[in-house]
Scaffold this active site. Structure first.
Site, short mmCIF file in Angstrom:
data_model
loop_
_atom_site.label_atom_id
_atom_site.label_comp_id
_atom_site.label_asym_id
_atom_site.label_seq_id
_atom_site.Cartn_x
_atom_site.Cartn_y
_atom_site.Cartn_z
N ILE A 75 -25.62 10.87 -38.65
CA ILE A 75 -26.17 10.68 -40.26
C ILE A 75 -27.12 11.24 -40.71
O ILE A 75 -27.41 11.66 -41.23
CB ILE A 75 -26.73 9.40 -40.40
CG1 ILE A 75 -27.95 8.84 -38.96
CG2 ILE A 75 -26.35 7.81 -39.71
CD1 ILE A 75 -29.18 8.45 -38.99
N HIS A 84 -20.58 5.99 -40.24
CA HIS A 84 -21.83 5.43 -40.23
C HIS A 84 -22.77 5.02 -41.51
O HIS A 84 -24.67 5.21 -41.04
CB HIS A 84 -22.25 5.39 -38.74
CG HIS A 84 -21.56 4.92 -37.78
ND1 HIS A 84 -21.79 4.92 -36.26
CD2 HIS A 84 -20.33 3.53 -38.43
CE1 HIS A 84 -20.81 4.98 -35.47
NE2 HIS A 84 -19.84 3.91 -36.40
#
Length: 256
Positions: free
Chosen positions: A107, A123
């Site tokens: 991320i 994600h």
């Protein structure tokens, strides 16, 4: 008998030369060289913090407090992080037309910062935050300000709803569009670099298996073994930055 490191580099180069559709699948281990902790190592996040699930975050204020406390401690590490040799090598491979996509579980946005254009974030990312009720979007800068000024339960200034980062929590469904794209790419690729991931988080961990089942050659670059090492054509138990830089250096020296 195991082949030497340099033989593995040479073999990887030969595979890249023949490839028409190579991709990379990355996990937290690729970013540890940038100062971002991974999850499962002795110094990883889950040794320092408890996992807060999606359901807990939605219904339990105490769990949200725990999550935002962790986020407040870690967010500066992510903001300050810079791409390392591994990120930069993948960006250069894409620039040279030798890498079609990066599929990442991370991320941190370091692939994009390094220069990769075709990145699929399975994600989510830490750049965006959203109210779960009215869907007002909050940029990272505003959330940082809230974390400094408010208690650790961020609420929407418009409706009072819960603010959640646009990352995928444990127990939260993965974004369908990104997962479908990753699966389609895994079906088509002929090489997949699997870098810095223990392959323990489903359904993301199924992506390399799909590639393998469709005939792709898998090149694993991890510091530790995984239970899926047997599907790899080549395995490097080494630093991703070192291995990818060495591969790129061979490509440059051969003017490929």
């Amino acid at each position: 008998m195991d082949i030497s490191y340099h033989e593995k580099i040479s073999k990887t180069y030969e595979l890249i030369k023949k490839s028409t559709y190579s991709v990379a699948f990355t996990g937290a281990g690729i970013s540890t060289e940038s100062g971002i902790p991974d999850f499962r190592s002795p110094n990883g996040l889950w040794q320092r913090f408890r996992i807060v699930t999606y359901q807990e975050f939605i219904i339990d204020r105490k769990a949200r407090n725990e999550f935002w406390k962790m986020k407040r401690e870690l967010i500066q590490e992510i903001i300050n992080a810079k791409p390392n040799n591994a990120h930069n090598a993948l960006a250069e491979l894409e620039k040279r037309g030798l890498l079609k996509y990066v599929i990442t579980q991370n991320i941190d946005g370091l692939h994009q910062m390094a220069g990769n254009k075709s990145v699929i974030e399975l994600h989510g990312n830490q750049r965006g935050y959203i109210c779960l009720d009215c869907e007002k979007v909050y940029p990272l800068e505003e959330v940082l300000k809230m974390l400094k000024e408010q208690e650790l339960d961020l609420r929407c200034e418009v409706c009072g709803g819960i603010i959640k980062p646009t990352i995928v929590f444990f127990g939260e469904p993965m974004p369908e569009k990104e997962l479908l794209m990753a699966q389609q790419i895994a079906n088509k690729c002929d090489i997949m670099f699997v870098i810095g991931t223990s392959l323990q988080v489903e359904p993301a961990a199924s992506i390399p298996r799909i590639a393998y089942q469709n005939g792709a050659k898998l090149i694993f670059i991890n510091k530790v073994q995984t239970e899926w090492d047997w599907i790899a054509e080549i395995i490097f138990y080494d630093s991703a930055g070192k291995v990818l830089k060495d591969i790129l250096d061979v490509i440059k020296s051969e003017k490929f």
